[in-house]
Design a protein around this motif. Structure first.
Motif, PDB file in Angstrom:
ATOM      1  N   MET A  33       0.833  -1.194   0.000  1.00 56.72           N
ATOM      2  CA  MET A  33       0.000   0.000   0.000  1.00 56.72           C
ATOM      3  C   MET A  33       0.875   1.254   0.000  1.00 56.72           C
ATOM      4  N   GLU A  34       1.973   1.225   0.722  1.00 56.93           N
ATOM      5  CA  GLU A  34       2.884   2.371   0.713  1.00 56.93           C
ATOM      6  C   GLU A  34       3.437   2.602  -0.691  1.00 56.93           C
ATOM      7  N   ASN A  35       3.825   1.511  -1.367  1.00 58.66           N
ATOM      8  CA  ASN A  35       4.291   1.629  -2.751  1.00 58.66           C
ATOM      9  C   ASN A  35       3.205   2.225  -3.634  1.00 58.66           C
ATOM     10  N   MET A  36       1.979   1.756  -3.449  1.00 52.59           N
ATOM     11  CA  MET A  36       0.870   2.220  -4.286  1.00 52.59           C
ATOM     12  C   MET A  36       0.567   3.684  -4.022  1.00 52.59           C
ATOM     13  N   CYS A  39       3.038   5.620  -6.002  1.00 53.02           N
ATOM     14  CA  CYS A  39       2.680   5.569  -7.416  1.00 53.02           C
ATOM     15  C   CYS A  39       1.537   6.537  -7.728  1.00 53.02           C
ATOM     16  N   ILE A  40       0.504   6.513  -6.912  1.00 49.91           N
ATOM     17  CA  ILE A  40      -0.659   7.376  -7.124  1.00 49.91           C
ATOM     18  C   ILE A  40      -0.270   8.845  -6.988  1.00 49.91           C
ATOM     19  N   LEU A  70       1.724   4.464 -19.873  1.00 50.63           N
ATOM     20  CA  LEU A  70       0.474   3.941 -19.309  1.00 50.63           C
ATOM     21  C   LEU A  70       0.772   2.654 -18.556  1.00 50.63           C
ATOM     22  N   MET A  71       0.209   2.544 -17.346  1.00 45.81           N
ATOM     23  CA  MET A  71       0.468   1.333 -16.566  1.00 45.81           C
ATOM     24  C   MET A  71      -0.638   1.034 -15.560  1.00 45.81           C
ATOM     25  N   ASP A  72      -0.556  -0.135 -14.990  1.00 44.87           N
ATOM     26  CA  ASP A  72      -1.475  -0.596 -13.944  1.00 44.87           C
ATOM     27  C   ASP A  72      -2.936  -0.572 -14.384  1.00 44.87           C
TER      28      ASP A  72
END
Length: 134
Positions: A33-36, A39-40, A70-72
């Protein structure tokens, strides 16, 4: 009637849902979640919500002129087969923030058909591309 929206408002994204989904994919296995959150925070985000429940997501890293990546990109399995992925891609490619971007790239192992439908092609000169994996 179902209310479907695509939003770039980070406050409307369900980060726990996105993290849970992304962490189970082949491309972002075990992302935390920290990584996400990182990213966000550093991306242009597109959350797809159906009746205020998040069912899809994509993000773009860009300089807003020359290049975007573009990713995820995903649609929850329960909602696939309804054209939502094409709607999400169309929205991303037509959004004002990306209208001047000259090159948009992505990587996929299994969704070539979707991306070809919205105009993506294989790299013209893959031999010119390099990467550094860490």
């Amino acid at each position: 009637m179902e209310d479907l929206i695509i939003t770039s408002d980070k406050n409307r994204l369900d980060i726990a849902y996105i993290t849970d989904f992304i962490a189970q994919t082949y491309w972002a296995k075990d992302r935390t979640m920290e990584n996400m959150r990182t990213c966000i925070e550093n991306s242009l985000n597109f959350g797809m919500l159906l009746d205020e429940q998040q069912i899809g997501y994509a993000r773009v890293v860009t300089d807003y002129y020359q290049f975007a990546y573009l990713m995820d990109v995903f649609i929850d399995e329960k909602y696939r087969g309804n054209g939502y992925s094409k709607m999400l891609m169309k929205h991303i490619l037509e959004c004002d923030a990306l209208k001047d971007v000259r090159v948009i790239r992505l990587a996929t192992a299994d969704a070539h058909g979707l991306y070809k439908q919205v105009g993506f092609t294989e790299l013209a000169k893959p031999e010119n591309m390099m990467e550094l994996l860490r």
